[in-house]
Design a protein around this motif. Sequence first.
Motif, mmCIF file in Angstrom:
data_model
loop_
_atom_site.group_PDB
_atom_site.id
_atom_site.type_symbol
_atom_site.label_atom_id
_atom_site.label_comp_id
_atom_site.label_asym_id
_atom_site.label_seq_id
_atom_site.Cartn_x
_atom_site.Cartn_y
_atom_site.Cartn_z
ATOM 1 N N LEU A 466 0.490 -1.031 -0.170
ATOM 2 C CA LEU A 466 0.253 -0.366 0.016
ATOM 3 C C LEU A 466 0.592 1.538 -0.346
ATOM 4 O O LEU A 466 2.425 0.975 0.092
ATOM 5 C CB LEU A 466 -0.845 -0.201 1.127
ATOM 6 N N SER A 494 -5.307 -4.950 -2.053
ATOM 7 C CA SER A 494 -4.525 -4.474 -1.584
ATOM 8 C C SER A 494 -4.453 -3.333 -2.991
ATOM 9 O O SER A 494 -5.335 -3.282 -3.289
ATOM 10 C CB SER A 494 -3.176 -4.279 -0.982
ATOM 11 N N TYR A 495 -2.988 -3.055 -3.104
ATOM 12 C CA TYR A 495 -2.835 -2.298 -4.774
ATOM 13 C C TYR A 495 -3.059 -2.954 -5.799
ATOM 14 O O TYR A 495 -2.571 -3.743 -5.456
ATOM 15 C CB TYR A 495 -1.212 -1.766 -4.673
ATOM 16 N N HIS A 520 -8.002 1.144 -4.942
ATOM 17 C CA HIS A 520 -7.001 0.000 -5.052
ATOM 18 C C HIS A 520 -5.750 0.544 -5.608
ATOM 19 O O HIS A 520 -4.118 0.270 -5.754
ATOM 20 C CB HIS A 520 -7.468 -1.436 -5.652
ATOM 21 N N GLY A 523 -3.184 2.296 -4.165
ATOM 22 C CA GLY A 523 -2.214 1.575 -2.854
ATOM 23 C C GLY A 523 -3.222 2.127 -1.596
ATOM 24 O O GLY A 523 -2.824 2.709 -0.623
ATOM 25 N N VAL A 526 -8.145 -1.988 1.045
ATOM 26 C CA VAL A 526 -7.651 -3.250 0.795
ATOM 27 C C VAL A 526 -9.364 -3.929 1.207
ATOM 28 O O VAL A 526 -10.558 -3.361 0.844
ATOM 29 C CB VAL A 526 -7.008 -3.504 2.291
#
Length: 573
Positions: A466, A494-495, A520, A523, A526
């Motif tokens: 992230l 996540s990212y 997302h 970053g 989640v």
Amino acid sequence: MRRARVVTAVVVVLAGWVATPVALAAPTPEPGAPGAVPDTRPGTAFADPRVAQLQVTATEVQHELAGLATQIHTAETDLGKATATANAARDRRKQADAVVAARQGEMDRYAVAVFGAMGQPNSMQALFSAASPEDFLDGADLLGELRRQAEQRLTAAMQRQRSATAAEQQASQAEQLAAQRKNALDRRTADATNRAAAVSSELRGQVAAADNAVIAMQRAQAQRNADTKANWQAYLDRLHAAGITPPPAGALRDPAHLPGGLTRLGAPGVAQTSAHGQTLLVLPKETIDAVSAAMGTLGKPYVPHKSGGGPVAYSCDGLVHTVYGGAGLSLPPSVGEQFAQLAPVATADVQPGDLAFLGPRQYGVQGVGIVLDQHTMLAADGRLAGVVVTDLPGPDTVLGFARPALAHRPAQPVPAATDRGLTWRCGGVQLPPSPSGQTSGAWGGYPNGLIPATALCPIGIGAHVLRCDAAESFKAMSQAYQAVSGRPLCVTDSYRTFDQQVKLYAQKPALAAVPGTSNHGWGLAVDMCGGVEHWGTPEHAWMVANAGAFGWTNPGWAQPGRGREEPWHWEFS
């Protein structure tokens, strides 16, 4: 004349701008010179204007889809209520029909019973069968009352039947209108989805082209960082070779009482000396230690929060506060306080290690960098998403200079922002809220889903990464959860790179954000598992009760009753 030679020498040492007979190190190629990859990013925090416009369009479509999802949810709710009302009205009408039929049956049975016993009952029969005048009157009254009661019951039942029929018709019309609204919204959603797919396809092509430019810019930036770091080390080596030990800051604050061998150089806080026929700039030991520490952070990620004091990632003021504090010079933590309290120096007297405070003025004091020479500074830059060597802006952007090695001054007024359209922070722009009220997650100098790995940090779970402040906060939250549950938080996503967003949107267009618009891709979001993905579980209840303390929320659009319920989706703000 001597002062000019000193500044020129330091310029050559740090950035290799020109070669002169008094240069302290051989000139090195200037990373910003012709042939290097220019930074074409506009001030609105995107790598390419075409990508920026496409992302704006994609964001607008995404907001439209989100709004339509809410409207469709409302329309579905209204349609459900209208259908329930119509069904209830239909049931009441059927009940009224049954009552009317029952009342008619009662009258039929009454007539049959009376006819069977007396033939057709009438007043003459009542007269002939009466034993007395009183019996006649009683019989006539009884017949009339029975007839009136039967007629009243039938009339009331028929009135209820008519009311129920009218209510049924009205409810059916409302149901039809609700269905028409729902169908119209479905058609608009299909149209917006098609436009989303089109802009996603176009954006994908532009991002692919931007990707190559980003990679080239990263390489050029890394080379510029390395060249400047080497030049700084060459300056330190020259001091050492000349046998010069940098004095403490306090020893250079009074130009009339400098240590032996040093002479005044412009404003207090620095000095100069001669060695082997060359004039050398002498900075305070604390300044040298601070700049050396800052050189060690080159390439570290940028974070926008004021708490960005490292060691994983830095904000512009957090970097300055950390490196000078570590060198023994206590500075205020925020850029505004630093501007207000540090001793100013005139532009003509600026030397390496001084601080440059950045505007432009209409945006207030929004950034700070460490001056390396007349053209260059080191800063945690929001637009370049890291600690970098970058060009010192022009006078329309630089609001002033200060020297940390001097004693602090009483706090002075700080230029305040007068432009309310954009919020700047450390050279980056926080985009304004959209018309739907959603705030963009844009924070760096790269497109959504194209943030370099060096600007992201691991969260301690699998390979998930992230933005660095979000990663640190998530790790702390996971540790707090593990302390009470015995296990860390569970994460599925996540990212997301842009390509990953494209693939997910193709699989789940009703759930996934339009590529290039997802948090997302910044970053900052989640998707969770381990029980958090279900409403009403102990795991989800823990997140609801505790995540806010760590800066994490389940956004409003993902809440129950909003049309896109996602208990697993959490965002950092």
